[in-house]
Design a protein around this motif. Structure first.
Motif, PDB file in Angstrom:
ATOM      1  N   ASN A  51      59.203  27.725 -86.444  1.00 16.26           N
ATOM      2  CA  ASN A  51      60.240  28.431 -85.678  1.00 16.26           C
ATOM      3  C   ASN A  51      59.821  28.591 -84.215  1.00 16.26           C
ATOM      4  O   ASN A  51      60.359  29.416 -83.489  1.00 16.26           O
ATOM      5  N   LEU A  53      57.358  29.883 -82.603  1.00 20.49           N
ATOM      6  CA  LEU A  53      56.625  30.991 -81.994  1.00 20.49           C
ATOM      7  C   LEU A  53      55.382  30.403 -81.333  1.00 20.49           C
ATOM      8  O   LEU A  53      54.778  30.996 -80.455  1.00 20.49           O
ATOM      9  N   ASP A  76      66.841  28.899 -80.613  1.00 15.25           N
ATOM     10  CA  ASP A  76      67.471  30.116 -81.124  1.00 15.25           C
ATOM     11  C   ASP A  76      68.348  29.810 -82.337  1.00 15.25           C
ATOM     12  O   ASP A  76      68.367  30.566 -83.303  1.00 15.25           O
ATOM     13  N   ARG A  79      66.106  29.259 -85.285  1.00 18.09           N
ATOM     14  CA  ARG A  79      65.493  30.512 -85.736  1.00 18.09           C
ATOM     15  C   ARG A  79      66.454  31.349 -86.570  1.00 18.09           C
ATOM     16  O   ARG A  79      66.039  32.102 -87.448  1.00 18.09           O
ATOM     17  N   ARG A  80      67.752  31.251 -86.272  1.00 21.94           N
ATOM     18  CA  ARG A  80      68.722  32.049 -87.032  1.00 21.94           C
ATOM     19  C   ARG A  80      68.785  31.625 -88.495  1.00 21.94           C
ATOM     20  O   ARG A  80      69.190  32.406 -89.349  1.00 21.94           O
ATOM     21  N   PHE A  86      56.155  38.824 -91.233  1.00 20.35           N
ATOM     22  CA  PHE A  86      54.846  38.830 -90.586  1.00 20.35           C
ATOM     23  C   PHE A  86      53.839  39.682 -91.351  1.00 20.35           C
ATOM     24  O   PHE A  86      54.216  40.586 -92.107  1.00 20.35           O
ATOM     25  N   PHE A  92      61.237  47.137 -85.823  1.00 14.54           N
ATOM     26  CA  PHE A  92      61.438  47.766 -84.524  1.00 14.54           C
ATOM     27  C   PHE A  92      61.372  49.284 -84.703  1.00 14.54           C
ATOM     28  O   PHE A  92      62.261  49.869 -85.336  1.00 14.54           O
ATOM     29  N   THR A 108      73.835  37.989 -82.977  1.00 16.23           N
ATOM     30  CA  THR A 108      73.835  36.530 -82.908  1.00 16.23           C
ATOM     31  C   THR A 108      74.954  35.907 -83.725  1.00 16.23           C
ATOM     32  O   THR A 108      75.479  34.876 -83.355  1.00 16.23           O
TER      33      THR A 108
ATOM     34  N   GLU B 259      57.925  38.766 -80.879  1.00 13.68           N
ATOM     35  CA  GLU B 259      57.928  37.638 -81.818  1.00 13.68           C
ATOM     36  C   GLU B 259      58.939  37.855 -82.935  1.00 13.68           C
ATOM     37  O   GLU B 259      59.660  36.936 -83.319  1.00 13.68           O
ATOM     38  N   ALA B 260      58.993  39.091 -83.445  1.00  4.76           N
ATOM     39  CA  ALA B 260      59.938  39.380 -84.520  1.00  4.76           C
ATOM     40  C   ALA B 260      61.369  39.188 -84.018  1.00  4.76           C
ATOM     41  O   ALA B 260      62.216  38.654 -84.728  1.00  4.76           O
ATOM     42  N   ALA B 261      61.624  39.609 -82.774  1.00  2.00           N
ATOM     43  CA  ALA B 261      62.963  39.447 -82.210  1.00  2.00           C
ATOM     44  C   ALA B 261      63.288  37.968 -82.033  1.00  2.00           C
ATOM     45  O   ALA B 261      64.405  37.531 -82.307  1.00  2.00           O
ATOM     46  N   LYS B 262      62.282  37.191 -81.608  1.00  2.00           N
ATOM     47  CA  LYS B 262      62.492  35.747 -81.466  1.00  2.00           C
ATOM     48  C   LYS B 262      62.795  35.132 -82.830  1.00  2.00           C
ATOM     49  O   LYS B 262      63.705  34.335 -82.964  1.00  2.00           O
ATOM     50  N   ALA B 263      61.983  35.532 -83.828  1.00  3.10           N
ATOM     51  CA  ALA B 263      62.125  34.927 -85.148  1.00  3.10           C
ATOM     52  C   ALA B 263      63.501  35.207 -85.737  1.00  3.10           C
ATOM     53  O   ALA B 263      63.992  34.454 -86.569  1.00  3.10           O
ATOM     54  N   LEU B 264      64.148  36.304 -85.291  1.00  2.77           N
ATOM     55  CA  LEU B 264      65.488  36.614 -85.788  1.00  2.77           C
ATOM     56  C   LEU B 264      66.555  35.816 -85.033  1.00  2.77           C
ATOM     57  O   LEU B 264      67.742  35.942 -85.308  1.00  2.77           O
ATOM     58  N   GLY B 265      66.113  35.051 -84.036  1.00  5.92           N
ATOM     59  CA  GLY B 265      67.066  34.228 -83.303  1.00  5.92           C
ATOM     60  C   GLY B 265      67.718  34.929 -82.130  1.00  5.92           C
ATOM     61  O   GLY B 265      68.700  34.435 -81.577  1.00  5.92           O
ATOM     62  N   LEU B 266      67.194  36.091 -81.743  1.00  4.95           N
ATOM     63  CA  LEU B 266      67.772  36.791 -80.588  1.00  4.95           C
ATOM     64  C   LEU B 266      67.400  36.044 -79.306  1.00  4.95           C
ATOM     65  O   LEU B 266      66.256  35.629 -79.133  1.00  4.95           O
TER      66      LEU B 266
END
Lengths: 245, 360
Positions: A51, A53, A76, A79-80, A86, A92, A108, B259-266
């Motif tokens: 993905n 990273l 992007d 990734r969706r 992790f 968050f 998204t 990274e978590a936000a990226k991984a969600l596609g944001l």
């Protein structure tokens, strides 16, 4: 069988240090792959390349038929469809559990809030913590947080799930609650790539087990074969260490 | 210990723990007891002198002559000159307009502190509407209101206006600078870094001189008024410091969050506005509150380029012959008003910290 993830001849460097050497791997839709190996062997880096990273320097990675071309927008989109869990949960902390779960679908996929919340509750129920929906991550135990992280990833309805040592940061008594959720997911036919040292899990659900060392895939085999008759000496070494206790 | 003393101990009347603690703290030995007693006496005496000066012997209304007959504070200067301090040179009969305009800004500041308004659209709407209202009431020229040009604005209303303008232009600029400095493109990051470091290396006074005197000479057709130029200069100064505060908040976040936000596609914008910045602001809250407090007080520097703010108006309030002896009272009053603003800000900051800890 269609190929979900195809990795071919991928090299990756950190500065001048080569982390991945000519790695190739195909994962079919519905296939469950467990990747193991000593620390520093490049197993996390490999799934983080899927993905993006981590960016790889050469070779091709295609996910669900789309080749990664380094363009932000395309990544992007990929990734969706690729969920990731992790080691450190990475929920968050400033949002409630429910907000964590609806954030990405609403932003998204433009899912309306009501629908996104309904989907989120459905997945929270599946990981068996719907009653925590309005709490903040800091109020939950590690195992609960990791289950929320799985639910959050599932809310995007991903076609592939990546797990990066999902149980390594957990207290021993919480590992099984997370593994149970992962087994359930595997039984439903999710395509999964798991970096883990949980050999019991590998035996139970994996279609193939991959052993990596020093940035290379050393051995790939179905679990029965992998555990009973490993071909490579380094694999045998590694297995004798992780299975010793 | 014999039974007899034990009995005696029990027979002693109960002493309240507070008195007990005071005794222990203040009079543990004869010498420290003596020092404590002296200290308390001195404190009481200072308090008494202050109270006598400020209240008992003070004159609250009247003329300068009334004041000179007593030894206390002459608060009469405040009741005689408060309008000058609050409104500056604004036309006397139109003071109500300056008053309402100032109250609107204060009301909007307070409203912005209420969580209900914490969304970019609501805050933007609130401030655009209130600045428009402020301008209409303060400047006039529409709806039959007499025009009062900016040169005549002054006093507390002007100080608050300059502060609000500074914060409102400065905060978005600070966010942009902080994000640019973290850009993945080295050139962009460098330019932002040089800009921030340059502005931080300059004294605010030189920036104020530049915008008020140098800029009109270099660009005679400059369409911006002096006050707007002052606001822009102060906003730039504010942004340079605040950008670093925000950046420190961002740097302190675990890498896994983005990274978590990226991984969600944001996408980048959503990652910043929903995940990174809200957390960065929480972490950077104490220095952010400090920066606001500093900026509010720094507005007083505009006095040197001839802008008639609250402090300058205070100087004028006692500067006119008859009240000249009341400078202490005027400065005490100015200090009190500054204290009210900045202390409320600090308490609000403390409230925010408590409130946000819940979500951690």
């Amino acid at each position: 069988m269609t190929v979900a993830v195809s990795i071919s001849h991928v090299d990756k460097f950190y500065g001048s240090f080569k982390v991945l050497h000519d790695v190739s791997l195909n994962v079919n839709e519905g296939e469950k792959v467990v990747i193991c190996g000593p620390s520093g062997s490049g197993k996390s880096t490999l799934i983080r390349c899927i993905n993006q990273l981590e960016e790889h320097q050469s070779g091709d990675i295609a996910v669900l038929g789309r080749t990664i071309d380094g363009q932000g927008k395309h990544i992007d989109f990929i990734r969706r469809d690729v969920g990731m869990v992790f080691q450190n949960f990475n929920l968050f902390p400033h949002m409630t559990i429910l907000e964590n779960c609806v954030l990405a679908p609403m932003l998204t996929r433009k899912t309306p809030r009501e629908e996104a919340e309904a989907i989120a509750m459905q997945y929270l129920e599946r990981v068996r913590i719907p009653e925590q929906a309005n709490k903040y991550p800091g109020e939950l135990s590690g195992g609960q947080q990791q289950r929320v992280a799985i639910a959050r990833a599932l809310c995007m309805k991903p076609k592939v799930m990546l797990f990066d040592e999902p149980t390594s940061a957990l207290d021993p008594e919480m590992i099984s609650e997370v593994l149970d959720v992962m087994v359930g997911l595997a039984e439903e036919g999710m395509t999964m790539l798991c970096v883990t040292h949980e050999m019991g899990f590998a035996r139970q659900v994996a279609d193939k087990v991959i052993f990596m060392d020093q940035g290379r895939i050393v051995e790939t085999a179905p679990p029965e074969e992998f555990f009973s008759a490993p071909k490579n000496a380094r694999t045998r070494d590694f297995l004798s260490q992780v299975l010793a206790h | 210990m014999s039974d007899a003393t034990l009995q005696a101990d029990r027979a002693r009347p109960p002493v309240s723990p507070f008195v007990e603690r005071l005794k222990e703290r203040l009079f543990p030995t004869p010498l420290s007891g003596l020092l404590s007693a002296l200290g308390i006496a001195a404190a009481l005496w200072i308090a008494f002198v202050l109270i006598r000066w400020a209240f008992l012997d003070a004159t609250f209304t009247g003329t300068p002559e009334d004041c000179q007959q007593t030894t206390g504070a002459c608060w009469a200067v405040i009741s005689a000159r408060w309008r000058l301090m609050f409104f500056g040179l604004y036309p006397y009969e139109l003071h109500w307009r300056s008053g309402i305009a100032g109250l609107i800004l204060i009301a909007v500041i307070v409203a912005s502190c209420v969580p209900v308004f914490w969304s970019a659209t609501r805050l933007a709407l609130l401030w655009v509407v209130s600045f428009a209202l402020f301008w209409i009431i303060m400047h006039g020229g529409v709806f039959g209101l007499e025009t009062v040009t900016e040169e005549k604005w002054g006093g507390l209303t002007l100080s608050i206006f300059i502060f609000c303008g500074t914060a409102l232009v400065g905060m978005p600029l600070a966010i942009v600078l902080a994000l640019l400095r973290r850009s993945r493109y080295p050139l962009v990051a460098k330019v932002a870094a040089v800009l921030i470091d340059t502005v931080r290396s300059l004294p605010l006074v030189t920036i104020l001189f530049t915008v008020s005197i140098l800029l009109p000479i270099l660009m005679p057709d400059m369409p911006l008024s002096k006050i707007s130029r002052v606001i822009l200069g102060m906003a730039l100064f504010f942004a340079a410091y605040q950008a670093e505060i925000i950046r420190s908040g961002i740097q302190s976040l675990p890498v896994g969050q983005e990274e978590a936000a990226k991984a969600l596609g944001l996408g980048y914008w959503h990652r910043m506005t929903r995940v990174v910045l809200p957390q960065a602001f929480r972490r950077a809250l104490p220095p952010t509150i400090s920066q606001f407090a500093i900026s509010f007080k720094e507005v007083a520097l505009v006095i040197i380029i001839g802008v008639f703010d609250f402090l300058a108006s205070g100087n004028a309030a006692y500067g006119s012959g008859e009240w000249a002896f009341t400078y202490v009272e005027v400065y005490v009053f100015l200090a009190f008003v500054y204290f009210l603003f900045v202390f409320s800000l600090s308490r609000y900051g403390a409230y925010l910290e408590r409130r946000m800890r819940v979500g951690k």
